[in-house]
Enzyme design. Structure first.
Site, PDB file in Angstrom:
ATOM      1  N   ASP A 124       0.809  -1.218   0.000  1.00 18.35           N
ATOM      2  CA  ASP A 124       0.000   0.000   0.000  1.00 18.35           C
ATOM      3  C   ASP A 124       0.847   1.275   0.000  1.00 18.35           C
ATOM      4  O   ASP A 124       2.020   1.262   0.344  1.00 18.35           O
ATOM      5  CB  ASP A 124      -0.900   0.029   1.241  1.00 18.35           C
ATOM      6  CG  ASP A 124      -2.035  -0.979   1.167  1.00 18.35           C
ATOM      7  OD1 ASP A 124      -2.009  -1.840   0.272  1.00 18.35           O
ATOM      8  OD2 ASP A 124      -2.940  -0.896   2.008  1.00 18.35           O
ATOM      9  N   ASP A 125       0.187   2.353  -0.333  1.00 19.59           N
ATOM     10  CA  ASP A 125       0.654   3.733  -0.113  1.00 19.59           C
ATOM     11  C   ASP A 125       1.708   4.230  -1.092  1.00 19.59           C
ATOM     12  O   ASP A 125       2.328   5.248  -0.846  1.00 19.59           O
ATOM     13  CB  ASP A 125       1.174   3.939   1.320  1.00 19.59           C
ATOM     14  CG  ASP A 125       0.090   3.758   2.373  1.00 19.59           C
ATOM     15  OD1 ASP A 125      -1.040   3.402   2.009  1.00 19.59           O
ATOM     16  OD2 ASP A 125       0.381   3.969   3.566  1.00 19.59           O
ATOM     17  N   HIS A 176      -6.352   3.061  -3.801  1.00 17.97           N
ATOM     18  CA  HIS A 176      -6.256   3.267  -2.344  1.00 17.97           C
ATOM     19  C   HIS A 176      -6.743   4.674  -1.974  1.00 17.97           C
ATOM     20  O   HIS A 176      -6.316   5.228  -0.976  1.00 17.97           O
ATOM     21  CB  HIS A 176      -4.799   3.045  -1.919  1.00 17.97           C
ATOM     22  CG  HIS A 176      -4.584   2.813  -0.448  1.00 17.97           C
ATOM     23  ND1 HIS A 176      -5.407   2.021   0.321  1.00 17.97           N
ATOM     24  CD2 HIS A 176      -3.615   3.253   0.407  1.00 17.97           C
ATOM     25  CE1 HIS A 176      -4.950   1.999   1.571  1.00 17.97           C
ATOM     26  NE2 HIS A 176      -3.879   2.741   1.642  1.00 17.97           N
ATOM     27  N   HIS A 180      -5.651   9.349   0.743  1.00 16.40           N
ATOM     28  CA  HIS A 180      -5.369   8.522   1.919  1.00 16.40           C
ATOM     29  C   HIS A 180      -6.059   9.051   3.170  1.00 16.40           C
ATOM     30  O   HIS A 180      -5.454   9.211   4.238  1.00 16.40           O
ATOM     31  CB  HIS A 180      -3.854   8.379   2.162  1.00 16.40           C
ATOM     32  CG  HIS A 180      -3.514   7.134   2.934  1.00 16.40           C
ATOM     33  ND1 HIS A 180      -3.614   7.046   4.315  1.00 16.40           N
ATOM     34  CD2 HIS A 180      -3.119   5.911   2.523  1.00 16.40           C
ATOM     35  CE1 HIS A 180      -3.272   5.828   4.707  1.00 16.40           C
ATOM     36  NE2 HIS A 180      -2.977   5.117   3.635  1.00 16.40           N
ATOM     37  N   HIS A 275       3.640  -2.532   2.937  1.00 17.70           N
ATOM     38  CA  HIS A 275       3.718  -1.176   2.398  1.00 17.70           C
ATOM     39  C   HIS A 275       4.989  -0.996   1.588  1.00 17.70           C
ATOM     40  O   HIS A 275       5.951  -1.747   1.753  1.00 17.70           O
ATOM     41  CB  HIS A 275       3.679  -0.151   3.537  1.00 17.70           C
ATOM     42  CG  HIS A 275       2.359  -0.092   4.239  1.00 17.70           C
ATOM     43  ND1 HIS A 275       1.992  -1.023   5.174  1.00 17.70           N
ATOM     44  CD2 HIS A 275       1.314   0.750   4.104  1.00 17.70           C
ATOM     45  CE1 HIS A 275       0.771  -0.743   5.607  1.00 17.70           C
ATOM     46  NE2 HIS A 275       0.323   0.324   4.969  1.00 17.70           N
TER      47      HIS A 275
HETATM   48 ZN   LIG Z   1      -2.603   3.100   3.343  1.00 16.77          ZN
END
Ligand SMILES: [Zn+2]
Length: 309
Positions: A124-125, A176, A180, A275
């Site tokens: 993620d991210d 996503h 955020h 991540h």
């Molecule tokens: Zn995230």
């Protein structure tokens, strides 16, 4: 030139702002590692429990008159007709749909006889840095593994070339949200923008809109589930947290810790949350080797049906 410098500065600021203070998925301070479906229904701390106790994960269709806008979720990814997959890659349509996602966000075979000892790898991210992306992809390639990269729109806008790199190297792009932010308490219109704008920018850059959605902080709420479904995406949080978001640069033995965090919770169909972080990048080869040693293989996200059941 001034523009380039300020963009770089902004990116640096964003990066440090995010990595510095645990801007990661699970709610700060929680010890829970897996806000799986149970969390949606019960009072597990990390998921969107406030006011949304209905186990609607199983029925992402909206209740009001918006039904007509739902994309045919179980078929090919939206936009796949214009997709341009890397030439070495089979087209998504050629990959049989062998698995589905259950209410715990685990990956389950559709039929007996299909290997159930699989895990889903997710990061993620991002996208954050070419170096990390290339290192992650090198390791994934080494293990012949596919992974979903859940990206944020604001990062994609800053660095479209990094999304392109991810895509060209065979990463499966997931949505996503743009900023955020916690979506569960936001209005339908705002959530639609947070999710829809990412669909648009990813499709512009890669030719394909994402088929998977993961809400930031695991907190999408009913509205997040609805909008994800309307965009033809499979909504998921995760079922095994690597806890990489709790680690700091100064920590020692991060690889060992990360591997232990995952193996402690490991089970068939594990949906593993990681991540795009330096220590995760570093640990990945050891983690994948460990999982293989325990008899697990890595599910191709494109073999998962886009409707939870
Ligand atoms: Zn995230």
């Amino acid at each position: 030139m001034g523009k380039a410098i300020s963009a770089l500065l902004l990116a640096t600021l964003l990066l440090s702002a995010c990595s510095g203070n645990n801007d990661e998925d699970p709610v700060q301070g929680s010890t829970a590692t897996a806000p799986a479906a149970a969390a949606e229904v019960t009072a597990a701390p990390t998921e969107d429990t406030a006011g949304t106790v209905a186990p609607s994960a199983s029925s992402p269709a909206p209740e009001d008159g918006t039904k007509a806008t739902i994309a045919p979720a179980a078929s090919a990814a939206p936009g796949s007709s214009t997709a341009t997959p890397p030439s070495s890659e089979p087209a998504a349509a050629e990959i049989p749909l062998l698995y589905h996602m259950n209410k715990n966000y685990d990956i389950v075979p559709n039929e007996e006889g299909t290997d159930k000892k699989v895990v889903l790898l997710t990061f993620d991210d991002g996208p954050k840095e070419a170096e990390m992306i290339n290192a992650l992809m090198d390791t994934l390639d080494k293990h012949q593994a596919k992974a979903i990269f859940f990206v944020n729109g604001y990062r994609v806008k800053e660095h479209p070339e990094l999304l392109k790199l991810l895509h060209e190297r065979g990463g499966i792009i997931g949505n996503h949200s743009w900023d955020h932010i916690v979506l569960k308490d936001k209005s339908y219109a705002e959530v639609q923008k947070q999710i829809g704008d990412v669909q648009t920018i990813v499709k512009e850059i890669t030719g394909e809109a994402p088929a998977f959605f993961r809400p930031p902080h695991g907190a999408g709420g009913d509205v997040g589930k609805q909008v994800a479904a309307e965009n033809g995406m499979l909504y998921m949080t995760w079922s095994v947290g690597s806890l990489d978001w709790e680690m700091k640069e100064k920590d020692t033995a991060k690889t060992e810790t990360l591997v232990k965090n995952v193996t402690d919770q490991l089970h068939s169909g594990s949906n593993i949350l990681m991540h795009e972080l330096p220590w995760t990048t570093q640990a990945l080869d050891t983690l994948l080797t460990t999982l293989e040693g325990k008899g697990y293989s890595f599910v191709d996200p494109r073999s998962i049906e886009l409707k939870q059941r």
